[in-house]
Design an enzyme around this catalytic site. Structure first.
Site, PDB file in Angstrom:
ATOM      1  N   ARG A 296       0.826  -1.211   0.000  1.00 31.75           N
ATOM      2  CA  ARG A 296       0.000   0.000   0.000  1.00 31.75           C
ATOM      3  C   ARG A 296       0.861   1.263   0.000  1.00 31.75           C
ATOM      4  O   ARG A 296       0.484   2.268  -0.609  1.00 31.75           O
ATOM      5  CB  ARG A 296      -0.957  -0.032   1.197  1.00 31.75           C
ATOM      6  CG  ARG A 296      -2.070  -1.033   0.942  1.00 31.75           C
ATOM      7  CD  ARG A 296      -3.066  -1.161   2.074  1.00 31.75           C
ATOM      8  NE  ARG A 296      -4.211  -1.950   1.599  1.00 31.75           N
ATOM      9  CZ  ARG A 296      -5.264  -2.276   2.347  1.00 31.75           C
ATOM     10  NH1 ARG A 296      -5.325  -1.892   3.608  1.00 31.75           N
ATOM     11  NH2 ARG A 296      -6.253  -2.983   1.831  1.00 31.75           N
ATOM     12  N   TYR A 443      -7.376   0.854  -6.441  1.00 30.70           N
ATOM     13  CA  TYR A 443      -6.750  -0.465  -6.224  1.00 30.70           C
ATOM     14  C   TYR A 443      -5.978  -0.521  -4.915  1.00 30.70           C
ATOM     15  O   TYR A 443      -5.770   0.484  -4.275  1.00 30.70           O
ATOM     16  CB  TYR A 443      -5.936  -0.926  -7.426  1.00 30.70           C
ATOM     17  CG  TYR A 443      -4.720  -0.143  -7.889  1.00 30.70           C
ATOM     18  CD1 TYR A 443      -4.176   0.925  -7.192  1.00 30.70           C
ATOM     19  CD2 TYR A 443      -4.094  -0.510  -9.089  1.00 30.70           C
ATOM     20  CE1 TYR A 443      -3.054   1.586  -7.658  1.00 30.70           C
ATOM     21  CE2 TYR A 443      -2.968   0.149  -9.561  1.00 30.70           C
ATOM     22  CZ  TYR A 443      -2.459   1.201  -8.826  1.00 30.70           C
ATOM     23  OH  TYR A 443      -1.350   1.842  -9.290  1.00 30.70           O
ATOM     24  N   GLU A 444      -5.625  -1.730  -4.553  1.00 35.49           N
ATOM     25  CA  GLU A 444      -4.903  -1.966  -3.289  1.00 35.49           C
ATOM     26  C   GLU A 444      -5.707  -1.421  -2.110  1.00 35.49           C
ATOM     27  O   GLU A 444      -5.157  -0.923  -1.131  1.00 35.49           O
ATOM     28  CB  GLU A 444      -3.511  -1.307  -3.393  1.00 35.49           C
ATOM     29  CG  GLU A 444      -2.381  -1.941  -2.601  1.00 35.49           C
ATOM     30  CD  GLU A 444      -2.202  -3.418  -2.796  1.00 35.49           C
ATOM     31  OE1 GLU A 444      -2.153  -3.880  -3.960  1.00 35.49           O
ATOM     32  OE2 GLU A 444      -2.131  -4.139  -1.788  1.00 35.49           O
ATOM     33  N   GLY A 445      -7.044  -1.564  -2.223  1.00 35.09           N
ATOM     34  CA  GLY A 445      -7.942  -1.054  -1.184  1.00 35.09           C
ATOM     35  C   GLY A 445      -8.357   0.375  -1.474  1.00 35.09           C
ATOM     36  O   GLY A 445      -7.516   1.264  -1.493  1.00 35.09           O
ATOM     37  N   GLN A 450      -9.192   2.043   3.172  1.00 35.04           N
ATOM     38  CA  GLN A 450      -8.077   2.577   3.967  1.00 35.04           C
ATOM     39  C   GLN A 450      -8.616   3.273   5.210  1.00 35.04           C
ATOM     40  O   GLN A 450      -8.053   3.176   6.301  1.00 35.04           O
ATOM     41  CB  GLN A 450      -7.258   3.592   3.151  1.00 35.04           C
ATOM     42  CG  GLN A 450      -6.716   3.100   1.826  1.00 35.04           C
ATOM     43  CD  GLN A 450      -5.851   1.868   1.947  1.00 35.04           C
ATOM     44  OE1 GLN A 450      -5.098   1.727   2.903  1.00 35.04           O
ATOM     45  NE2 GLN A 450      -5.978   0.965   0.990  1.00 35.04           N
TER      46      GLN A 450
END
Lengths: 607, 607
Positions: A296, A443-445, A450
């Site tokens: 992240r 992306y990536e959360g 977050q």
């Protein structure tokens, strides 16, 4: 099209003057090699690669995109040659252990490099970037035999890796993962299922692609506690480490995306593909979470990279393009109009971009020290310190990923705005930055994820606010040291002090109310995240200003006096004109949940 | 891909219940035809066209884009047939005088239609949209002979029009216009020069294209006072009104744009092209300014249109897609996860979009009444009322154009965010909305230009704050009537009252300081614009909530009770969670200009 120049002076300011990386590296078990000379050489080598090899194929890569034909993916012209140079330069192994062919340098160096690569060409950066997750997973969880099979070729960059999590029915909610892994008599597994949004899932840059795949064993419990981790190479690997027979994982298509069009995003079909279990059965998600922080932060860097790239493009245009006269009178009377940069509102836009890039970079560099210390604790088998730095990084991560990517979008959009209508035209490259940046909050959360991670997991449940108290201690230390200073550093110190107290109070108020109102966390989370980001960025800009002020007062580096003054001026701008946004987020975070929850689902629209 | 449905219930709420359009139309010289029945028929007819003809070719039009080949432009598949239906339906002439073949209805009806067309397919809407500027210019400034030559075919839609202002070296700063017009013995002119960013500048939809061109006469003074207005048709027009010989204006290329890719943006080369002067020599820019308000409100509508379209897409997805469980407990226990709409943060995103669409629409509809009244004053030769409504519209315009387009971008980006990674994929249509929306803050005057127009021209110089005082009088009237009401309308009333006072004070403070600091206006302008927009939107949402509350209390339309409640809930959300942003903008607007102006141009970067 913007010409990217690595901001080495800014990077060195943080490394040598603000965050004292030389002392930091000297304290690391793997830091002795990272002398100032070597760090400089790494920065300059990466800058050359980025400026001369990667940036020139950024716009063309976007225009051409990736090609899909019968399961094969061709990357845009020039990517293959550039990747070869990347591999030949040994860049993939920079921060990986020497035993697998890496250079064994601290993680932070790899993060510095990522910003430059990303600013020059984020699409290209995705290919080696995905390998990092794959390599880290194997390093931590694979057996020695698996490591020696896959790691040398991954660390050299001859092969690349992926992370295969998302499926058509689920991304965030991995409890819904359906891909199955059937055990075979030889100890291997046959994986069957469909994975999508797999970055670097198929391409022509490397001899093999090593997929890390989440799948379910037979009889695995439902939900997140029934997911295991497998390694599934595109080509099965012979015992000598060479790529052999084609595995039955195939690329069904690639996505048509808004941006990062030089990066192939694959649908992968696993059709009884041969894989091997890594780590314990049903503990795949747990393993994923371990490296989620670094992954992240890798995306948080995208915010800084695009802010920097867009700032550079906008600044060049603002100096070059002439329009109207400054409201305070002609600045360039010999010309038929003044350059854009003389206009107050254009300066507002440029300074916003600059503050985002420089504030964000400092946030990344500070977190990178924590990442180094965490890895150092691993090397030293020091669980106490590992946990400490893991928690610290866990606090930084959602703020950096969530906030910096949102700010990166803003900076990229501002870059277009400075160009006026020309910003909308492909050839200028500014709209590409905005399109490329747009993925970063998804992306990536997503930002929402977050925010839940920050407020729910890290602040409330994980530490009952301790992580905020610890970070604000740094703020108070800076504030106290400058509280009575005259000029901007004193003003900032008083603001920092107020914000440190306010952040803790905000956290406390939410904590007290969250017990009674289960909707509060979801209702306050994104505003809380943004509030935290604005305050944290304020701290890191004030820190830079304070250091610049000290250096100016000490008469050090008089050739850098303008540079130092600009640091103070950038921070002043931020405190005057950006930080007030924190108040709005604080106010929204404290608003009644009622205002979100009361509407019936059916009443959102009457169409 | 989002399926567009015209929000007729919301539109009728504003038309019939909030802004009392029936009474408004009854008071207009050209309003007697606009009976509630006819208005309904227009809305429904436009809705059908938009839902069934224009929306289905939106995504495909974006993917295909326009084709350029040897000076000819081909629009995407389906555009030609759709344009034919638009013409056959008589939609172009809706609000134009009957003597040229129009239907003579009030301007507002055309604006209602524009929102629907734009939400369904903004690229398509650009072609007839540009004709509006051309027609309005001719109606106001052309000779009777010119009018009868061009207007019938333009009003019917058989021909389209353009506005040719921008040149490669200048957009905003039209003082730099270089295109020359050489007088000919027969009273015509030969125009030579290059115009760029000409929307609908070349295409295959219509039999002729009528360009309105800014150019300089020989001996014209330098700067903005030496620019004249010409009409230059693609095909010279015979005395019988038929398109004849090809004029020497040619399309050199079309732009590769981030979005609105179905709309052709042409570079036009005028090579001694035959044109005719309209209006007085050297007064071309003055003439342009007359219709700038309506043109800019046309673009303000883009903010609302994209907010609505993106909201509809996001809402459908949020109801359909399942991910995780709501934090307050399972909502759909029978399913394996809850729909996105149950999550507080998703509701925050949807409500933000909804508030932008509904608040923005009300702002447009209110300004549309002013536009009607202004035209009515023309019909009645009432200069006093003309000036009054012209001033009022002049105040609305930069706020609507600047603020609503910025909010439209936010709404469009939120729409992608609700979709998660899928928002980034072309097929879903959400990223197209974000790309299409992105132009709206750039063309027809950037946000920075709107802000200078508002604060400098309209508020400070033009009216010394009177326009703010007049608008806030409406706010105070609403506030006073509900000041002691219980529940949300009372809370909003008190907030509105505070904001009304605060807006005037902010204006006054800026006015007082602007005399001493010539950088202040440019330095405060965008924040002042955004502040004004947030407050104005708050008023129009409160107005809707108050009306809904009254209707609920009167027990009217019990079948609409949910609809009315949703209006109150949307406004409550806005006051709780969006309006606080006004504070941040107020704070930034009042920040010292120093923080923008002090940095040396050379110190923005050290690369």
């Amino acid at each position: 099209m913007p010409t990217y120049k690595a901001p080495l002076r800014d990077m060195r300011f943080l490394i040598n003057e603000v965050l004292d990386y030389p002392a930091h590296y000297a304290g690391l078990a793997n830091g002795s090699e990272a002398t100032p000379e070597l760090v400089d050489a790494v920065l300059e080598g990466a800058a050359t690669l980025c400026e001369e090899v990667l940036a020139p194929i950024n716009l063309s890569g976007d225009r051409e995109g990736c090609h899909f034909n019968a399961g094969e993916v061709t990357t845009p012209a020039g990517f293959k040659e550039a990747y070869r140079q990347f591999v030949d330069g040994g860049w993939q192994g920079l921060s990986f252990p020497t035993e697998y062919g890496g250079q064994g340098l601290p993680t932070s160096l790899s993060l510095f490099k990522t910003e430059m690569m990303g600013a020059a060409n984020w699409s290209f950066n995705m290919y080696p970037g995905l390998s990092l997750g794959c390599i880290n997973t194997l390093l931590r969880y694979a057996t020695e035999a698996q490591k020696s099979l896959y790691l040398p070729s991954l660390v050299s960059g001859e092969w690349t890796g992926t992370m295969c999590l998302t499926e058509p029915q689920c991304g965030t909610d991995l409890a819904q993962v359906k891909t199955r892994a059937a055990p075979q008599p030889d100890g291997s597994y046959k994986l069957t299922g469909t994975k999508m949004f797999i970055s670097a899932g198929e391409h022509d840059l490397a001899g093999n692609i090593v997929h890390i795949v989440l799948a379910r064993l037979p009889d695995a419990p439902a939900g997140t506690r029934g997911i295991s981790l497998f390694v599934v190479p595109k080509f099965l690997v012979a015992i000598d480490g060479s790529a052999g027979q084609r595995n039955t994982v195939s690329c069904g298509s690639i996505e048509h995306k808004m941006g990062i069009r030089g990066s192939a995003t694959a649908v992968l079909n696993f059709d009884e593909a041969t894989g091997h279990l890594i780590f314990e059965p049903n503990k795949g998600l747990e393993a994923m979470f371990t490296y989620m922080n670094t992954a992240r932060i890798g995306i948080a860097i995208q915010g800084v990279a695009h802010a920097e790239a867009s700032f550079q493009g906008a600044l060049a245009y603002a100096k070059d393009r002439r329009s109207m006269r400054a409201l305070s009178g002609k600045k360039e009377p010999e010309a038929n109009a003044d350059s854009l940069i003389w206009h107050a509102d254009v300066r507002r836009m440029l300074l916003t971009q600059k503050a985002i890039a420089e504030g964000g970079r400092a946030m990344i560099y500070a977190a990178a020290q924590t990442a180094d210390l965490m890895f150092n604790a691993t090397l030293e088998n020091d669980q106490t310190n590992y946990d400490r730095y893991d928690n610290e990084l866990g606090f930084y991560t959602p703020i950096l990923k969530g906030f910096l990517t949102e700010m990166g979008l803003e900076a990229a959009n501002i870059g277009m705005q400075v160009f006026g209508g020309h910003g909308y035209i492909h050839e200028h490259g500014m709209e590409q930055i905005a399109r490329d940046a747009r993925i970063s909050t998804l992306y990536e959360g997503t930002t929402g994820i977050q925010a839940l991670d920050l407020l729910g997991r890290k602040v409330l449940i994980g530490t009952k606010g301790k992580c905020v108290r610890e970070f604000t201690r740094l703020m108070l230390r800076l504030a106290r040291a400058n509280l009575f200073a005259r000029g901007p550093t004193g003003t900032m110190a008083r603001s920092i002090m107020k914000r440190a107290v306010e952040w803790n109070l905000l956290t406390l108020r939410i904590m007290l109310r969250a017990g009674k109102d289960r909707d509060l966390v979801g209702s306050a989370s994104v505003d809380y995240l943004m509030y935290s980001g604005y305050v944290m960025m304020g701290y890191f800009l004030a820190l830079q200003a304070e250091k610049a002020q000290t250096l100016l007062l000490n008469g050090k580096g008089s050739e850098s006096a303008d540079f130092y003054r600009a640091k103070i001026q950038t921070a002043t701008f931020y405190f005057d004109r950006i930080l007030p946004r924190a108040d709005a987020h604080r106010s929204s975070a404290l608003a009644p949940t009622h205002s979100l929850m009361q509407m019936d689902n059916a009443s959102f629209a009457f169409l």
